[in-house]
Design an enzyme around this catalytic site. Structure first.
Site, PDB file in Angstrom:
ATOM      1  CD  GLU A 538      -2.804  -1.279   2.419  1.00 36.14           C
ATOM      2  OE1 GLU A 538      -2.943  -0.257   3.102  1.00 36.14           O
ATOM      3  OE2 GLU A 538      -3.381  -2.347   2.668  1.00 36.14           O
ATOM      4  CG  ASP A 543      -6.577   6.986   6.481  1.00 40.21           C
ATOM      5  OD1 ASP A 543      -6.159   6.748   7.625  1.00 40.21           O
ATOM      6  OD2 ASP A 543      -7.772   6.864   6.145  1.00 40.21           O
ATOM      7  CB  CYS A 570      -3.500  12.028  13.874  1.00 35.92           C
ATOM      8  SG  CYS A 570      -2.878  12.760  15.400  1.00 35.92           S
ATOM      9  CG  ASP A 710     -25.104 -13.736   9.254  1.00 33.38           C
ATOM     10  OD1 ASP A 710     -25.319 -14.767   8.595  1.00 33.38           O
ATOM     11  OD2 ASP A 710     -25.865 -12.748   9.267  1.00 33.38           O
ATOM     12  CG  HIS A 749      -0.847  -0.613  17.230  1.00 36.49           C
ATOM     13  ND1 HIS A 749      -1.736  -1.606  16.885  1.00 36.49           N
ATOM     14  CD2 HIS A 749      -1.081   0.404  16.369  1.00 36.49           C
ATOM     15  CE1 HIS A 749      -2.491  -1.188  15.881  1.00 36.49           C
ATOM     16  NE2 HIS A 749      -2.112   0.018  15.557  1.00 36.49           N
ATOM     17  CB  CYS A 781      -3.003  -4.199  13.043  1.00 35.47           C
ATOM     18  SG  CYS A 781      -4.279  -3.094  12.388  1.00 35.47           S
TER      19      CYS A 781
END
Length: 813
Positions: A538, A543, A570, A710, A749, A781
């Protein structure tokens, strides 16, 4: 009036000029020391009326705190330099509110990382692994709790109610020794007072603090967090006593858990806590602030009966039904802090409508007992519209950021007291009418397409087990396949390339060449690490939401509309002002390019409709689900184009699905129904051999696991390691999950690099509750916020761990 030129004499100006001047008057830069305009400050001061701000953004109008924090963490500046930036920001915020005429100005809402972590520090509730030995908690311990360090992991981080803000979850048990270990609340009150600003110190209330905590690992299941109330109240008493001695006249306790579905035992804890605090609070005006939803009738009764409390704050934007409770009875002589200015969106307030609401409330509680307020802290909105010099003028006239919302609060308070600025209100009415009638808001074809979705279930025709078999034949993946979540580190050079292209300093040809080189580098690195399913990293994306919004109709974008997500992180949410559609493919070129560099499967990377919705500032003139269906149709077009281009694995991130869950259980089923439906719409028309992934992060998923099932994704990757593997407990309790699943094996993180042994241990815990043929191995992540020096060894250790477990499983067979 104590002013030469009132802020509200700006109203006869054009809307855009008025907003510009308001922004200048409220800008932190305008009020900084030694500026040539500083002589105006006191002559411009508006008369302080019954007005209140729950809280204010901390990062600064140009993210000054973010950059100071990251320089400190990187060792480029020292603690004194960080503290200087923080002090300048606090000073400008307090003076901004004072000069705008706000009477009840908050202090202690500033934070170097998170307000809940600040409370944990105040109470000295430091987990033993951080090696704290008492005394005032400094940056080393504070940031270790928030971010981890080389030897120990960070504390868990999760969503703050239904917002995109994250808080650090306290870890509490029966043996925690509480002590008064951070004097921040008192220090900041004194700091403001020295600047000539009287503030209302804000504390997270004792009951909400406990209800937002988690039991430390290993405690008995019977342990109740609320049993600690008697241990933390003495520290609260010390803080209150010091604030009184320092001259505080009001104090604000944030008790947002009062909007949740609480049982009688939990409600009784509020009664007990404030009864215990009553004598200490004597001599102070006490405000209990709630936000984010309606207060249930039982909680309203408890709240308005609390001893020693003088005022109650309600969110009347997201909790309009609270009005009925107030109309049904409000305690005589108490103050109502009416949250009529939206703290969570960027639309200009409908001043006429809000004033009507305030007049209604005034007739109930009395003229001198109503205070105009924001619905919640302005932390959740952008800082200052004055910094948006490139925003479309018409759209800009429809907006109000935090600095402008401060002005709106005071304008309403002035009007309520009989000093209504007719010009200001008229200009607001013109902007409201402009937005309602603008042709750029409505696209009839999109409206019809979205409306047609409501009658169908939109499911893929075959079940997930059959699809996984077909996909494995095509992909031929090993057991425990490895992958990453999408993004790779965004280096300074990469960011500069994007910035220069946007500023037209480099040609499109040079930009495409640079991005292709970056993609190729990321692909080769993954091949060297022997990762099974690759991503392109990416590099073209600023963002994960803004990137898509820039290519969809109905979106507008800011330059400095930053909002804190956690710590120094941010986000810049797009503004959805109109109907949404996709004019042309958005990601196909880059995904196809990446696939051409490798024989391994390359994931197409998309952001899902619910996450785009929940991470944007959303139009408030139609139901959210209608906007979500429009976005789903746009993403569906993109999914089908990726498949046509030969991309066989497509990830549709729904990182924010859980965060949009309403706080009240009675409203959750409706939300989950349309949110899950929106996801299914995106991939309902594709082949069985195309594998659909989704990703979720940093929320409590256990209570919505059946909705996650689901969604009918083929593979879900989901945060797990930072939350101490809480996710795995749902499978231990017997929930069967037949699709592929990748609970995160390490926390991205934190700068800490986990060993292969640690990761292997995590995978073994997963194998105890999940079948090996559905388990994937991946980080928690995306990796964009990390450095390559951290990413390479961490991913290498992840692959080593996966191979070790494959070998062990093969031997066992």
């Amino acid at each position: 009036m104590n002013q030469v030129f009132s802020l509200h004499r700006l109203a006869p100006c054009s809307t855009s000029l008025r907003l510009l001047l308001q922004g200048l008057l409220s800008s932190s830069l305008f009020f900084s020391a030694n500026k040539r305009f500083s002589f105006l400050r006191f002559s411009l001061r508006a008369r302080a009326m019954a007005s209140h701000i729950v809280g204010y953004p901390r990062m600064g109008p140009k993210r000054e705190l973010k950059f100071a924090l990251e320089s400190f963490w990187d060792g480029k500046n020292n603690a004194g330099e960080l503290q200087k930036v923080a002090a300048d920001l606090r000073s400008s915020i307090w003076k901004q509110m004072a000069d705008a005429g706000i009477k009840h100005i908050p202090s202690n809402t500033f934070s170097y990382y998170d307000q809940v972590l600040d409370t944990t520090a105040m109470l000295g509730a430091v987990p033993p692994r951080y090696g704290w030995n008492g005394g005032e908690i400094g940056f080393d311990v504070y940031f270790s709790m928030a971010r981890g360090n080389a030897s120990v992991p960070a504390m868990e981080m999760t969503k703050w109610f239904d917002t995109n803000y994250h808080y650090i979850v306290p870890e509490l048990g029966p043996d925690v020794k509480f002590s008064y270990a951070s004097h921040k609340a008192v220090d900041e009150f004194k700091e403001a007072k020295a600047l000539g600003v009287d503030t209302v110190p804000v504390l997270i209330g004792p009951v909400s603090y406990l209800l937002l905590s988690k039991p430390v690992k290993g405690v008995e299941k019977s342990f109740s967090l609320l049993s600690l109330i008697k241990k933390i109240l003495p520290i609260y008493k010390e803080v209150v006593t010091e604030l009184k001695a320092s001259g505080a006249t009001w104090i604000q306790f944030d008790e947002p858990t009062l909007v949740m579905d609480l049982d009688s035992h939990q409600l009784q804890a509020f009664t007990h806590a404030y009864s215990e605090l009553e004598s200490t609070l004597a001599g102070l005006h006490v405000l209990i602030e709630t936000y984010f939803a309606d207060v249930p009738a039982s909680a309203y009764k408890t709240l308005t009966s609390l001893k020693g409390v003088d005022g109650y704050g309600f969110d009347l934007v997201r909790g309009p039904q609270t009005l009925d409770l107030i109309k049904g009875g409000f305690p005589s002589g108490k103050y109502l802090f009416a949250g009529v200015v939206d703290g969570r969106n960027i639309w200009a307030n409908d001043l006429a409508s809000s004033l009507n609401t305030l007049h209604t409330l005034e007739s109930i509680v009395g003229k001198d007992r109503i205070v105009v307020s924001t619905s919640c802290s302005l932390l959740h909105t952008a800082v200052d519209l004055v910094n948006e010099t490139k925003l479309d003028k018409e759209i800009k006239s429809w907006l109000a950021f935090a600095a402008q919302k401060v002005v709106e609060v005071n304008a309403l308070a002035q009007a309520l007291s009989g000093h209504k600025d007719e010009g200001f209100f008229s200009a607001n009415a013109v902007a409201q009418a402009s937005r309602k009638s603008s042709p750029r808001v409505t696209n009839e074809a999109v409206q019809k397409a979205a409306a047609a979705l409501k009658g169908s279930d939109h499911r893929r025709p075959t079940d997930v087990s059959s699809r996984l078999v077909a996909q494995q034949k095509k992909l031929n993946l090993p057991i425990l396949p490895t992958t990453t979540i999408g993004s790779f580190p965004q280096t300074l050079e990469l960011r500069r390339t994007r910035r220069e292209y946007k500023a037209k300093k480099i040609s499109e040809e040079d930009y495409v060449k640079a991005i292709k080189e970056e993609i190729n580098k990321v692909v080769k690195l993954q091949e060297e690490l022997d990762i099974d399913v690759l991503v392109h990293g990416e590099p073209e994306r600023n963002d994960m939401v803004e990137y898509f919004g820039e290519q969809l109709s109905g979106f507008a974008f800011t330059v400095n509309g930053w909002v804190q997500s956690y710590g120094s992180r941010c986000v810049k949410p797009p503004i959805i002002y109109g109907d949404v559609s996709r004019p042309k493919p958005m990601t196909v070129f880059w995904s196809s390019t990446a696939q051409s560099y490798t024989e391994r499967p390359m994931k197409g990377m998309l952001t899902g409709p619910v996450t785009i919705l929940n991470w944007s500032f959303v139009r408030n003139d139609q139901p959210r689900f209608e906007t979500c269906y429009q976005i789903a149709l746009a993403i569906k077009d993109e999914v089908e184009d990726l498949e046509k281009a030969g991309i066989t694995v497509i990830q549709i991130d729904e990182a924010a699905l859980r965060e949009g869950l309403p706080l009240r259980k009675s409203e959750q089923a409706f939300y989950l129904n349309w949110a899950v439906h929106s996801f299914r719409i995106t991939n309902t028309g594709i082949q069985d051999t195309t594998q659909i992934h989704t990703h979720m992060c940093y929320s409590n998923f256990n209570d919505i696991i059946h909705s996650i099932i689901d969604m009918d994704a083929d593979v879900i990757t989901i945060e797990n390691s930072r939350s101490d593997e809480k996710l795995l407990s749902v499978f231990r309790e017997g929930v069967k999950y037949g699709a592929g699943i990748g609970p995160g094996v390490y926390d991205i993180h934190s700068p800490r690099i986990p060993s292969s042994e640690e990761i292997a241990d995590r995978i073994n815990k997963m194998l105890a509750v999940l079948e090996s043929d559905v388990l994937w191995v991946n980080p928690d992540c995306g990796l964009k916020t990390r450095k390559y020096a951290e990413v390479k060894p961490a991913l290498s250790n992840m692959v080593v761990a996966a191979k070790l477990l494959r070998s062990q499983l093969a031997s066992a067979k």
